[in-house]
Design a protein around this motif. Structure first.
Motif, short mmCIF file in Angstrom:
data_model
loop_
_atom_site.label_atom_id
_atom_site.label_comp_id
_atom_site.label_asym_id
_atom_site.label_seq_id
_atom_site.Cartn_x
_atom_site.Cartn_y
_atom_site.Cartn_z
N SER A 26 55.42 13.73 58.96
CA SER A 26 55.62 13.33 60.36
C SER A 26 54.51 12.40 60.83
O SER A 26 54.73 11.56 61.69
N ARG A 27 53.33 12.53 60.27
CA ARG A 27 52.20 11.68 60.66
C ARG A 27 52.14 10.38 59.86
O ARG A 27 51.74 9.36 60.38
N ASP A 28 52.48 10.46 58.58
CA ASP A 28 52.42 9.27 57.72
C ASP A 28 53.36 9.47 56.53
O ASP A 28 52.98 10.07 55.53
N PRO A 29 54.57 8.96 56.63
CA PRO A 29 55.55 9.17 55.56
C PRO A 29 55.24 8.41 54.27
O PRO A 29 55.92 8.61 53.27
N THR A 30 54.21 7.57 54.27
CA THR A 30 53.87 6.80 53.07
C THR A 30 52.92 7.56 52.13
O THR A 30 52.72 7.13 51.00
N ARG A 31 52.34 8.65 52.59
CA ARG A 31 51.36 9.37 51.77
C ARG A 31 52.02 10.37 50.84
O ARG A 31 53.07 10.94 51.15
N PHE A 32 51.37 10.58 49.70
CA PHE A 32 51.83 11.64 48.80
C PHE A 32 51.65 12.99 49.48
O PHE A 32 50.71 13.19 50.25
N THR A 33 52.55 13.89 49.17
CA THR A 33 52.40 15.29 49.58
C THR A 33 52.17 16.08 48.29
O THR A 33 52.98 16.00 47.36
N THR A 34 51.05 16.78 48.24
CA THR A 34 50.68 17.42 46.98
C THR A 34 49.63 18.50 47.19
O THR A 34 49.08 18.65 48.29
N TRP A 35 49.39 19.25 46.16
CA TRP A 35 48.30 20.21 46.08
C TRP A 35 47.92 20.35 44.62
O TRP A 35 48.71 20.03 43.73
N ALA A 36 46.71 20.80 44.38
CA ALA A 36 46.26 21.02 43.01
C ALA A 36 46.66 22.43 42.59
O ALA A 36 46.08 23.41 43.03
N SER A 37 47.67 22.51 41.76
CA SER A 37 48.22 23.80 41.34
C SER A 37 47.62 24.24 40.01
O SER A 37 47.52 23.44 39.07
N ASN A 38 47.24 25.48 39.93
CA ASN A 38 46.85 26.06 38.64
C ASN A 38 47.94 27.00 38.14
O ASN A 38 47.71 27.79 37.23
N LYS A 39 49.12 26.88 38.72
CA LYS A 39 50.26 27.71 38.30
C LYS A 39 51.13 26.98 37.28
O LYS A 39 52.07 27.54 36.74
N ASP A 40 50.83 25.70 37.07
CA ASP A 40 51.51 24.90 36.06
C ASP A 40 53.03 24.99 36.26
O ASP A 40 53.50 24.88 37.38
N LEU A 41 53.76 25.20 35.20
CA LEU A 41 55.23 25.22 35.30
C LEU A 41 55.77 26.47 35.99
O LEU A 41 56.97 26.58 36.24
N ASP A 42 54.88 27.42 36.34
CA ASP A 42 55.29 28.61 37.09
C ASP A 42 55.25 28.37 38.60
O ASP A 42 55.55 29.28 39.38
N ASP A 43 54.86 27.18 39.02
CA ASP A 43 54.80 26.84 40.44
C ASP A 43 56.22 26.81 40.99
O ASP A 43 57.09 26.11 40.46
N LYS A 44 56.47 27.56 42.06
CA LYS A 44 57.82 27.68 42.63
C LYS A 44 58.03 26.76 43.84
O LYS A 44 59.13 26.72 44.38
N CYS A 45 56.98 26.06 44.26
CA CYS A 45 57.06 25.31 45.51
C CYS A 45 57.09 23.79 45.31
O CYS A 45 56.97 23.04 46.28
N LEU A 46 57.27 23.33 44.10
CA LEU A 46 57.15 21.91 43.80
C LEU A 46 58.18 21.03 44.48
O LEU A 46 58.00 19.82 44.55
N GLU A 47 59.24 21.61 45.01
CA GLU A 47 60.21 20.80 45.75
C GLU A 47 59.55 20.15 46.96
O GLU A 47 60.03 19.12 47.45
#
Length: 125
Positions: A26-47
């Motif tokens: 909502s503030r800047d649609p050009t920026r990446f949305t991300t986080w540094a996950s240590n859950k690897d392929l078990d991350d359930k929120c990647l959508e």
């Protein structure tokens, strides 16, 4: 990014990731949305990520070969076989953290035990 190594392997945490993504977009649609996950392929929120970022320390926290492990992650993201399902294909993927620790004062240590600079050098070179 947000929630460095947060609980993204838990489905009940995904609304928090979605809220952060929504706020950033909502503030800047050009920026990446991300986080540094240590859950690897078990991350359930990647959508909710537009850039998939994994913190991973092969040979430091586990005995895995970096090339094999990172290719496995990249292939899983590309194929949509993470715990987030088909929400990852087409998204860029990076290893956001990697390496090994070393105690500076141990630079004259003749062994290559964990925490020595010799061991650190072996891992990152």
């Amino acid at each position: 990014g947000w929630f460095n190594e947060g609980p993204s392997d838990k489905a009940e945490a995904c609304p928090g990731y979605a809220a952060c993504t929504s706020l950033v977009r909502s503030r800047d649609p050009t920026r990446f949305t991300t986080w540094a996950s240590n859950k690897d392929l078990d991350d359930k929120c990647l959508e909710h990520a537009s850039l998939i970022s994994f913190n991973n320390y092969p040979k430091w926290y586990n005995g895995a070969d970096p090339t094999e492990q990172w290719n496995k992650f990249a292939n899983g993201v590309r194929a949509g076989t993470s715990s987030s399902g088909n929400h990852t294909p087409g998204k860029p993927f990076v290893i956001s953290e990697t390496g090994a620790g070393g105690i500076y004062e141990w630079n004259d240590n003749a062994t290559d035990d964990k925490w020595t600079l010799k061991f650190q050098t072996e891992i990152i070179s």
